[in-house]
Design a protein around this motif. Structure first.
Motif, short mmCIF file in Angstrom:
data_model
loop_
_atom_site.label_atom_id
_atom_site.label_comp_id
_atom_site.label_asym_id
_atom_site.label_seq_id
_atom_site.Cartn_x
_atom_site.Cartn_y
_atom_site.Cartn_z
N LEU A 188 -7.96 5.32 0.76
CA LEU A 188 -7.27 4.03 0.91
C LEU A 188 -8.21 2.94 1.44
O LEU A 188 -7.91 1.76 1.29
CB LEU A 188 -6.10 4.18 1.88
N ARG A 206 -6.89 8.19 6.17
CA ARG A 206 -6.99 7.12 5.16
C ARG A 206 -8.26 7.28 4.33
O ARG A 206 -8.27 7.05 3.13
CB ARG A 206 -6.97 5.75 5.83
N THR A 227 9.09 12.30 -3.43
CA THR A 227 8.11 12.19 -4.52
C THR A 227 7.71 13.58 -5.03
O THR A 227 7.20 13.69 -6.14
CB THR A 227 6.82 11.48 -4.06
N GLU A 236 0.83 -1.20 0.00
CA GLU A 236 0.00 0.00 0.00
C GLU A 236 0.87 1.26 0.00
O GLU A 236 0.61 2.19 -0.75
CB GLU A 236 -0.91 0.00 1.23
N ARG A 295 2.33 1.86 -3.35
CA ARG A 295 1.29 2.31 -4.30
C ARG A 295 0.97 3.78 -4.06
O ARG A 295 0.81 4.55 -5.01
CB ARG A 295 0.01 1.47 -4.14
N VAL A 296 0.86 4.20 -2.79
CA VAL A 296 0.55 5.59 -2.48
C VAL A 296 1.63 6.52 -3.02
O VAL A 296 1.36 7.64 -3.41
CB VAL A 296 0.39 5.78 -0.96
N LEU A 297 2.88 6.02 -3.06
CA LEU A 297 3.97 6.86 -3.55
C LEU A 297 4.13 6.76 -5.06
O LEU A 297 5.16 7.15 -5.61
CB LEU A 297 5.28 6.50 -2.84
N ALA A 321 0.98 12.39 -1.46
CA ALA A 321 1.96 11.47 -0.87
C ALA A 321 1.59 11.29 0.60
O ALA A 321 1.28 12.26 1.28
CB ALA A 321 3.36 12.03 -1.01
N PHE A 322 1.62 10.05 1.06
CA PHE A 322 1.11 9.74 2.40
C PHE A 322 2.18 9.02 3.20
O PHE A 322 2.82 8.10 2.71
CB PHE A 322 -0.14 8.86 2.25
N TYR A 341 -5.47 5.63 -5.14
CA TYR A 341 -4.12 6.18 -4.88
C TYR A 341 -3.96 7.47 -5.66
O TYR A 341 -3.42 7.45 -6.77
CB TYR A 341 -3.04 5.17 -5.29
N ARG A 390 5.33 15.49 -4.37
CA ARG A 390 3.91 15.63 -4.72
C ARG A 390 3.32 16.85 -4.01
O ARG A 390 3.79 17.23 -2.94
CB ARG A 390 3.17 14.36 -4.32
#
Lengths: 255, 298
Positions: free
Chosen positions: B38, B33, B114, A160, A163-165, B50-51, B45, B116
């Motif tokens: 998610l 989330r 990233t 997960e 995938r989020v990145l 970015a999380f 996604y 983002r």
């Protein structure tokens, strides 16, 4: 201290007891007997038959089983996974002889499956095909259950977070899921290989001919007695076990 | 939970740090989330988000540098590694060779590279020691305000102090519901829930008008005459030494009795010189009653 010592001795004794048949087999096999069975072209044909059909069976199991194991671990709900796991115990524990009888019936000329295969030009029973099918059935449950557990053991949080990145499904599988599940899947394949090469119960019903090594051992026992059967058994052991043992050693899946 | 209030994306302005505050188990993680998507099937996604999860999972078979470069580029890695205090030596280690704080910073690095525009960080620095934590938060705050990425930052924390220093707006999470983001001092002046009020340092409440209550903060108890300030409760203090640093204060008035243990209050007051009027400076008026915390008897 003494109790620990006693415990260790007990565990070692159990391990030795389990290894005893292998040790006896290797100790009792005479080089002369090995040479004799090796000179027999029938035995060498049996070895070739076993190696060919086993290789094909293993490829079939891996190609079908790996995606199935991943799908079970990732796309199927916990409840259904529980049911599937329980039901997979049936093929896992089914007596091989029973499996052989069912396959003999299913592949026989009287059923539509047998007839269809016949039309395709495949000899449905007493053939390399039926031997391979029997071996696939004997080995598949071991592979599927073990590989499934290997994929399930990879925490989904890893996937997960990647995938989020921004990583695609394929990238995550290649870079993350597979490297983490690989050793478990390899152990699964090793277990399947050992089951396949030693498959006897189902092959003796559906593939007396062409004769694979396990059936040839039984024939040797009937025709020539124990010494030549033991020599042939040594050859089977040497063919089937080094790869799984080496894989287990490499992956150390016990540790 | 479906009836619980949860702010939507539109509640968050660009160029700001949005804090979400609440005790553990209050629903911060669930909310974040859900905001990203998610928890949907299949999960969502979003490209711009970015999380960083509360309990991040770095790839065990890759060095920090390799896994950061897997999701971001070299320049971003260089910049952020320096700001996060991650040396080349740490970057070339595997996750298992990192301490708790280094692991958290490495996970934050992997998210930052990233580049983002929207950054969502769930308790990102809880294990990082304070000086470094403050320095990192300063960098994050500066980059959000500047032209760089990220443009918008949502950060959850149970360190009230961190959010107080670095957030522009604040949401308060409790029992699965989350308040709308509001400017920090506004939330501080109007704690939305009793739990939030206690976490902000309010110790008790006294009955106010319209069935409401006034919140009392120890730092806002004034002795003497303060004509420009809010309400006045008449009464008198009774001070006894409980320990070297803790003094027990008893506030006696026509209102219910209030005792406060507070190390920070002035001590050079003698009982006979105590005023009979105590001002509670500018107290927030809230619709709920604040049960007293330990050490305070009302």
């Amino acid at each position: 201290m003494i109790r620990q010592q006693a415990g260790r001795s007990f565990a070692l004794a159990v391990v030795l007891l389990l290894l005893m048949p292998t040790l006896v087999l290797l100790a009792e096999t005479r080089f002369g007997a090995l040479q004799a069975v090796w000179r027999d072209t029938g035995n060498r044909a049996a070895l070739a038959t076993t190696l060919t059909s086993s290789a094909v069976a293993l490829v079939v199991i891996i190609v079908l089983g790996t995606p199935a194991a991943w799908i079970l671990a990732r796309l199927v709900s916990r409840t259904i996974q529980g049911w599937v796991g329980a039901f997979l115990a049936i093929p896992l524990l089914m007596p091989p002889l029973v499996l052989g009888l069912v396959l003999a019936y299913l592949l026989g000329p009287t059923t539509s499956v047998g007839a269809f295969l016949g039309q395709l030009g495949i000899t449905p029973t007493q053939s390399l095909f039926s031997l391979t099918v029997a071996e696939v059935y004997e080995g598949f449950p071991y592979f599927l259950l073990t590989a499934w557990a290997a994929f399930r053991a990879v925490p989904q949080a890893y996937e997960e977070e990647a995938r989020v990145l921004g990583k695609s499904f394929v990238e995550v599988f290649q870079h993350l899921t597979w490297p983490m599940a690989r050793s478990g899947v390899t152990v699964a394949a090793a277990m399947a290989w050992a089951r396949i090469t030693g498959a006897f119960g189902a092959p003796i019903v559906v593939a007396y001919h062409p004769t694979g090594l396990p059936v040839a051992i039984w024939i040797a026992l009937e025709a020539y007695g124990l010494p030549s059967a033991l020599a042939l058994a040594t050859i089977l052991l040497v063919v089937s076990l080094p790869i799984p043992v080496w894989i287990n050693l490499r992956n150390r899946h016990v540790q | 939970m479906s009836s619980s209030h949860l702010p939507a994306w539109t509640a968050f302005d660009d160029g700001q740090v949005h804090g979400i505050f609440g005790p553990s188990g209050s629903g911060k993680t669930t909310y974040l989330r859900q905001l990203i998507g998610l928890n949907r099937t299949p999960p969502c996604y979003p490209n711009e988000v970015a999380f960083l999860a509360q309990d991040p999972h770095l790839i065990p078979h890759d060095t920090i540098r390799r896994q950061a470069l897997w999701v971001g580029d070299q320049d971003a890695l260089q910049t952020w590694a320096e700001r996060l205090g991650l040396s080349d030596d740490i970057l070339d280690r595997y996750p298992r060779a990192l301490s708790g704080g280094e692991y958290q910073r490495a996970a934050l690095l992997r998210v930052l590279v990233t580049e983002r525009p929207v950054l969502i960080l769930d308790e990102p620095l809880s294990q990082v020691q304070k000086t470094l934590r403050v320095a990192i938060l300063q960098h994050l705050r500066a980059s959000v305000a500047g032209p760089d990425h990220p443009r918008r930052l949502i950060i959850s924390s149970h360190h009230w102090h961190d959010l107080w220093l670095f957030a522009d707006t604040l949401m308060v999470a409790e029992h699965g519901s989350v308040t709308e983001p509001k400017p920090l001092d506004e939330v501080y002046r109007n704690p939305p829930t009793p739990t939030a009020a206690k976490l902000f340092g309010y110790v008790a409440s006294v009955p106010g008008p319209r069935n409401g209550h006034w919140l009392i903060h120890p730092e806002a108890l004034g002795l003497g005459h303060h004509p420009s300030l809010g309400i006045t409760l008449t009464g008198s203090f009774h001070a006894t030494m409980v320990g070297v640093s803790i003094r027990q204060w008893t506030f006696i008035s026509d209102q219910p009795r209030l005792e406060i243990e507070w190390p920070g209050l002035p001590t050079r007051l003698h009982r006979e010189k105590l005023p009979d009027q105590v001002h509670i400076i500018d107290p927030p008026w809230v619709p709920y009653h604040l049960k007293t915390s330990p050490g305070v008897v009302l």
